[in-house]
Design an enzyme around this catalytic site. Structure first.
Site, PDB file in Angstrom:
ATOM      1  N   ALA A   4       0.938  -1.284   0.052  1.00 36.66           N
ATOM      2  CA  ALA A   4      -0.137   0.351   0.035  1.00 36.66           C
ATOM      3  C   ALA A   4       0.876   1.216  -0.058  1.00 36.66           C
ATOM      4  CB  ALA A   4      -0.880   0.098   1.295  1.00 36.66           C
TER       5      ALA A   4
ATOM      6  N   CYS B  67     -10.381   3.226   9.096  1.00 40.31           N
ATOM      7  CA  CYS B  67      -9.787   3.086   7.745  1.00 40.31           C
ATOM      8  C   CYS B  67      -8.964   1.927   7.688  1.00 40.31           C
ATOM      9  CB  CYS B  67      -9.359   4.336   7.383  1.00 40.31           C
ATOM     10  SG  CYS B  67      -8.445   4.175   5.777  1.00 40.31           S
TER      11      CYS B  67
ATOM     12  N   CYS C 115      -7.052  11.869   7.436  1.00 38.21           N
ATOM     13  CA  CYS C 115      -6.737  11.800   6.226  1.00 38.21           C
ATOM     14  C   CYS C 115      -7.421  12.606   5.203  1.00 38.21           C
ATOM     15  CB  CYS C 115      -6.585  10.257   5.796  1.00 38.21           C
ATOM     16  SG  CYS C 115      -8.143   9.493   6.387  1.00 38.21           S
TER      17      CYS C 115
ATOM     18  N   GLY D  26       3.738   1.015   5.025  1.00 38.09           N
ATOM     19  CA  GLY D  26       4.762   1.736   5.672  1.00 38.09           C
ATOM     20  C   GLY D  26       4.428   2.260   6.971  1.00 38.09           C
TER      21      GLY D  26
ATOM     22  N   GLY E  64       2.381   7.587  -1.910  1.00 38.98           N
ATOM     23  CA  GLY E  64       3.335   8.511  -2.757  1.00 38.98           C
ATOM     24  C   GLY E  64       4.468   9.288  -1.824  1.00 38.98           C
TER      25      GLY E  64
END
Length: 368
Positions: free
Chosen positions: A12, A103, A202, A128, A15
């Site tokens: 997952a 989430c 988020c 991450g 960016g």
């Protein structure tokens, strides 16, 4: 949590530097890595800019640089109905939920895992997150805090089903944040290494939280009282405040803080000064407990009691506590020292030494 042989692993990726280096480390180990970008939110900010557009550009850049396959997955509908709408409903009812925890449970470690299994043919998922996993002598998964204590994210993972963690990898959990950024620089990803970190909820990003929430919750007037019974009138600028937050009411010479909110009666109670005893609590209850630790769940179900530590906010100091299982199924929590602003809806997470045992949602009593 998996064999050392070459595996297909979905990562997952947002960016950002953390998930990019997670993918890099797995690629370096020889695995077949597939970067996955999840689109969960579909609305631009007040400037007309959608931050996910920038993020997906960085995602493509990172995947190309690492030489890995990549996919974009749209979970906007799932996120809206299963994360955002419940968040708004709970907030309107006067509680303070944590959508990032929801989430992780529903989208990242459920919907995304299902997508990877059905479309990519793999159960292996890496992220991450700053967290670590180990296995007990009996084969049970254990969620451990990250090496970098200032970046540890086990708080946000405490509601994930432990079965979802069995095929999960946290490649950067044993690294410091500074090491992660340095690795990105070393492999030629300066743009990613120097990118500003995303902070806050988020889907809100850098926007003003209350201004954003006001778009979805109708403004309401609350009767405001002080802890000693003084009535301060009706106010509409206080209905989104949470317990422990300063109440900004015109004409008040001293600082007042929210002690309680009753969304049914539309009443807010305030106390003077941040050190007022009414803002602190040693007792509260937890519902819908999720146990990642098999041993902790076994102990609470058999002995009806557990001695451990807890935190009720991300990276808050760990507080020693006693947890008792009630007949209602709720957990009664008693801390050695009073905690500031224990707020219904927020998440209480339990720890033992370096292990994250699990957690549940705070309520003020087992009747809630």
């Amino acid at each position: 949590m998996m064999s050392n042989s070459r595996q297909v692993i979905a990562v997952a990726m947002s960016g950002g530097v953390d998930s990019t280096i997670a993918a890099y480390l797995l690629r370096k180990q020889g695995h077949d890595v597939i970067g996955i970008f999840m689109k969960n939110w579909d609305i631009t900010d007040e400037t007309g800019i959608c931050s996910s557009d920038k993020d997906i550009t960085d995602f493509f850049h990172s995947c190309s640089h690492l030489g890995i396959r990549h996919k974009e997955v749209n979970f906007v509908k799932d996120y809206w109905h299963q994360v955002f709408s419940p968040f708004i409903n709970e907030y309107a009812q006067g509680t303070t939920p944590n959508p990032d925890i929801t989430c992780n449970k529903i989208i990242k470690f459920n919907a995304l895992r299902r997508y990877c299994r059905e479309n990519l043919g793999t159960n292996n998922l890496a992220t991450g997150h700053y967290a670590q996993l180990s296995t007990s002598s009996h084969g049970h998964v254990k969620l451990m805090q990250a090496t970098d204590q200032l970046k540890d994210q086990t708080y946000f993972l405490a509601n994930v089903d432990r079965t979802s963690l069995k095929n999960t990898i946290f490649p950067i959990g044993n690294l410091l944040k500074s090491d992660v950024k340095q690795l990105a620089l070393q492999i030629g990803l300066k743009k990613i290494a120097t990118k500003k970190e995303s902070m806050g909820v988020c889907f809100i990003g850098k926007r003003n939280f209350k201004r954003f929430i006001n778009q979805y919750i109708e403004n309401q007037k609350y009767d405001v009282h002080t802890i000693d019974g003084q009535y301060l009138g009706k106010h509409s600028n206080i209905f989104l405040t949470t317990i422990g937050e300063r109440a900004r009411i015109g004409g008040m010479s001293e600082r007042w803080y929210v002690v309680s909110k009753d969304s049914n009666r539309k009443v807010v109670t305030l106390a003077p000064g941040i050190n007022h005893p009414a803002l602190y609590s040693c007792n509260f209850c937890v519902r819908n407990a999720n146990w990642i630790s098999h041993n902790a769940e076994l102990q609470i179900s058999s002995m009806k009691e557990l001695i451990c530590d807890l935190r009720i906010r991300h990276l808050a100091p760990l507080a020693p506590c006693k947890v008792k299982l009630q007949l209602s199924g709720f957990l009664e929590v008693t801390t050695q020292q009073p905690l500031f602003a224990v707020t219904p809806g927020q998440f209480a997470v339990f720890y033992s030494q370096n292990e994250c045992l699990g957690g549940g949602q705070v309520v003020l009593s087992d009747k809630s």
